[in-house]
Design a protein around this motif. Structure first.
Motif, mmCIF file in Angstrom:
data_model
loop_
_atom_site.group_PDB
_atom_site.id
_atom_site.type_symbol
_atom_site.label_atom_id
_atom_site.label_comp_id
_atom_site.label_asym_id
_atom_site.label_seq_id
_atom_site.Cartn_x
_atom_site.Cartn_y
_atom_site.Cartn_z
ATOM 1 N N ARG A 1 -3.482 -4.197 -1.027
ATOM 2 C CA ARG A 1 -3.547 -5.197 -1.953
ATOM 3 C C ARG A 1 -4.934 -5.199 -2.542
ATOM 4 N N THR A 2 -5.995 -5.057 -1.806
ATOM 5 C CA THR A 2 -7.422 -5.167 -2.279
ATOM 6 C C THR A 2 -8.229 -3.712 -1.999
ATOM 7 N N GLY A 3 -8.923 -3.634 -2.647
ATOM 8 C CA GLY A 3 -10.070 -2.415 -2.370
ATOM 9 C C GLY A 3 -9.700 -0.940 -2.722
ATOM 10 N N GLY A 4 -8.630 -0.734 -3.199
ATOM 11 C CA GLY A 4 -7.961 0.840 -3.729
ATOM 12 C C GLY A 4 -8.681 1.077 -4.998
ATOM 13 N N TYR A 5 -9.104 2.247 -5.163
ATOM 14 C CA TYR A 5 -9.684 2.701 -6.290
ATOM 15 C C TYR A 5 -9.456 4.230 -6.538
ATOM 16 N N ASP A 6 -9.201 4.868 -7.762
ATOM 17 C CA ASP A 6 -9.382 6.285 -7.908
ATOM 18 C C ASP A 6 -8.100 6.699 -6.904
ATOM 19 N N GLY A 7 -7.048 6.021 -6.605
ATOM 20 C CA GLY A 7 -5.827 6.657 -5.961
ATOM 21 C C GLY A 7 -6.082 6.379 -4.443
ATOM 22 N N ARG A 8 -7.272 5.956 -4.039
ATOM 23 C CA ARG A 8 -7.561 5.798 -2.472
ATOM 24 C C ARG A 8 -6.706 4.328 -2.308
ATOM 25 N N GLY A 9 -6.260 4.231 -0.936
ATOM 26 C CA GLY A 9 -5.436 2.981 -0.433
ATOM 27 C C GLY A 9 -4.329 3.093 -1.043
ATOM 28 N N GLN A 10 -3.651 4.286 -1.224
ATOM 29 C CA GLN A 10 -2.439 4.497 -1.975
ATOM 30 C C GLN A 10 -1.355 5.637 -1.393
ATOM 31 N N TRP A 11 -0.358 5.490 -0.977
ATOM 32 C CA TRP A 11 0.563 6.532 -0.318
ATOM 33 C C TRP A 11 1.964 6.654 -1.030
ATOM 34 N N ARG A 12 2.361 7.858 -1.142
ATOM 35 C CA ARG A 12 3.590 8.175 -2.044
ATOM 36 C C ARG A 12 4.536 8.564 -0.755
ATOM 37 N N LEU A 13 5.511 7.864 -0.795
ATOM 38 C CA LEU A 13 6.465 7.887 0.689
ATOM 39 C C LEU A 13 7.779 8.271 0.320
ATOM 40 N N ARG A 14 8.591 8.998 1.045
ATOM 41 C CA ARG A 14 10.056 9.354 1.035
ATOM 42 C C ARG A 14 10.583 8.829 2.190
ATOM 43 N N GLN A 15 11.614 8.399 2.622
ATOM 44 C CA GLN A 15 12.399 8.058 3.653
ATOM 45 C C GLN A 15 11.599 8.770 5.016
ATOM 46 N N ASN A 16 11.315 10.028 4.871
ATOM 47 C CA ASN A 16 11.100 10.751 6.188
ATOM 48 C C ASN A 16 9.569 10.764 6.595
ATOM 49 N N ASP A 17 8.801 9.832 5.444
ATOM 50 C CA ASP A 17 7.550 10.094 5.744
ATOM 51 C C ASP A 17 6.809 8.634 6.186
ATOM 52 N N VAL A 18 7.668 7.731 6.235
ATOM 53 C CA VAL A 18 6.960 6.240 6.516
ATOM 54 C C VAL A 18 6.411 6.005 7.822
ATOM 55 N N ALA A 19 6.636 6.809 8.697
ATOM 56 C CA ALA A 19 5.653 6.954 10.160
ATOM 57 C C ALA A 19 4.412 7.229 9.800
ATOM 58 N N SER A 20 4.228 7.958 8.756
ATOM 59 C CA SER A 20 2.745 8.182 8.499
ATOM 60 C C SER A 20 1.931 7.150 8.088
ATOM 61 N N LEU A 21 2.474 6.144 7.583
ATOM 62 C CA LEU A 21 1.690 4.843 6.992
ATOM 63 C C LEU A 21 1.126 4.526 8.157
ATOM 64 N N PRO A 22 -0.430 3.987 7.913
ATOM 65 C CA PRO A 22 -1.105 3.520 9.020
ATOM 66 C C PRO A 22 -0.515 2.070 9.352
ATOM 67 N N ALA A 23 -0.459 1.704 10.636
ATOM 68 C CA ALA A 23 -0.129 0.372 11.154
ATOM 69 C C ALA A 23 -0.542 -0.790 10.298
ATOM 70 N N ASP A 24 -1.955 -0.625 9.952
ATOM 71 C CA ASP A 24 -2.520 -1.866 9.344
ATOM 72 C C ASP A 24 -2.156 -2.062 7.914
ATOM 73 N N CYS A 25 -1.487 -1.227 7.399
ATOM 74 C CA CYS A 25 -0.781 -1.635 6.110
ATOM 75 C C CYS A 25 -0.036 -2.740 5.924
ATOM 76 N N TYR A 26 0.782 -2.827 7.084
ATOM 77 C CA TYR A 26 1.798 -3.915 6.930
ATOM 78 C C TYR A 26 1.179 -5.153 6.704
#
Ligand code: ATP
Ligand code: MG
Length: 359
Positions: free
Chosen positions: A122-147
């Motif tokens: 929601r805040t602080g991302g820039y130049d593609g940082r703080g951004q993840w491109r996910l398909r169904q099989n990738d969701v476990a790779s998302l850091p827990a603090d994103c929720y």
């Protein structure tokens, strides 16, 4: 002329200072830890080149300043949640999205948004940082603090990206540059192309969208709107309440640069629509050391930020403008010889753009 203090002392503040100089406007870009006593804060108009800031002696002082232009708009646009809510409220098209608050939402998210999900802080991302491109099989790779701290958007299969840079005056009048075509790689802007005669219908659509946003917010100054081009028209990707990288070509390709335009707007000076009479190309310098060979090319204007060169860091840009598209293409091809290999794609993209739209 009133002085201007710019919160933030990166390259945008530097270029605002440069733009103020010929007009006799003293612009002071200030770091967050600056001593408020050392600055002419009381007499100044205050603006910012960053969108959010921590509490420091300086920002505490500025938070009460009655000439801090757009002060209460920054927090609203710096949070992607409230920014998206604003666009929804105005009925302006964006990538379909929702707040990501819990891992249990994933089945619904993919059912609703499709196979590619783009998660953004929601805040602080820039130049593609703080951004993840996910398909169904990738969701476990998302850091827990994103929720709770992220939104999730539909991955858009766009045919191109464009941005509109415009400004609104204190009296509510708005002016715009022609749409800029942008190439991003890994979330970072690599190159922009702007043409003096953009597609009239698309330009009109973009101007009415950005005008609606600036009017709703009672905004003053330069704002940038990044969009995806899809068959139905434009989808707004994001807004920036400041001068913007995709407007850097205006330093050499417009009668008034975006930096001067912002100063004029916030100081309540005359704000005619900038005149653009030649095509322009901007190449971002990313993690590349300065090379004096660039200066051998007569159409190339170097803007160097004097920052330490680090991989992935924006350290300068090159602007090229000319009435002849052929000369521009030749200059770009020659310039490519003096740039690292990873610039070739951006240059080829710019060249096809100059060719494609010349009909
Ligand atoms: P900036 O530095 O411009 O502020 P940013 O890191 O804040 O960038 P975005 O502008 O949201 O993030 O995304 C960066 C790039 O990632 C976009 O320009 C686009 O190329 C790609 N991108 C972002 N959102 C989507 C999406 N929903 N679908 C497809 N591509 C996307
Ligand atoms: Mg962006």
């Amino acid at each position: 002329m009133k002085p201007v203090c710019v919160l933030g002392n990166g390259q945008l503040g530097r270029m605002l200072r440069q733009a103020g100089e010929p007009l006799g406007i003293a612009v002071y870009p200030v770091g967050l830890d600056a001593e408020p006593e050392a600055l002419p804060i009381q007499q100044s108009v205050i603006t910012a080149e960053i969108e959010r800031w921590p509490e420091t002696a300086l920002t505490r002082e500025l938070s009460h300043h009655n000439a801090f232009v757009n002060r209460d708009i920054f927090p609203l646009l710096a949070d992607r949640l409230t920014q998206k809510q604003l666009l929804d409220r105005l009925n302006l098209a964006t990538a379909p999205w929702q707040l990501l608050s819990d891992a249990a939402q994933w089945p619904d998210v993919f059912a609703r948004l499709g196979e590619l999900a783009i998660v953004k802080r929601r805040t602080g991302g820039y130049d593609g940082r703080g951004q993840w491109r996910l398909r169904q099989n990738d969701v476990a790779s998302l850091p827990a603090d994103c929720y709770g701290e992220c939104i999730v958007e539909q991955g858009i299969n766009f045919s191109g990206e464009v941005s509109l840079v415009g400004a609104r005056a204190h009296d509510g009048r708005t002016v715009f540059y022609p749409l800029t075509h942008n190439l991003h790689q890994d979330g970072i802007l690599r190159a922009s192309v702007a043409l003096p005669t953009p597609d009239a219908e698309r330009q009109q659509q973009a101007e009415s969208m950005l005008a609606a946003i600036m009017n709703e917010l009672d905004y003053v100054g330069v704002m940038a709107m990044e969009c995806f081009v899809v068959p139905e028209g434009l989808l707004i990707n994001e807004l920036a309440p400041r001068v913007h990288n995709s407007g850097h070509w205006t330093q050499n390709g417009a009668s008034i640069s975006q930096f001067e335009l912002h100063l004029r707007a916030i100081l309540d000076l005359p704000l005619p629509a900038p005149v653009v009479s030649t095509p322009s190309v901007m190449i971002n310098l990313i993690g590349t050391a300065v090379n004096l060979a660039w200066l051998e090319h007569p159409l190339v204007r170097l803007h160097w930020y004097e920052k330490e060169v680090r991989p992935g860091r924006k350290v300068g840009h090159l602007n090229l403008c000319d009435t002849s598209r052929e000369s521009l293409q030749q200059a770009l091809s020659a310039l490519a010889q003096d740039l690292p290999a990873d610039y070739a794609e951006g240059i080829a993209w710019a060249n096809t753009h100059l060719k494609k739209d010349s009909a």
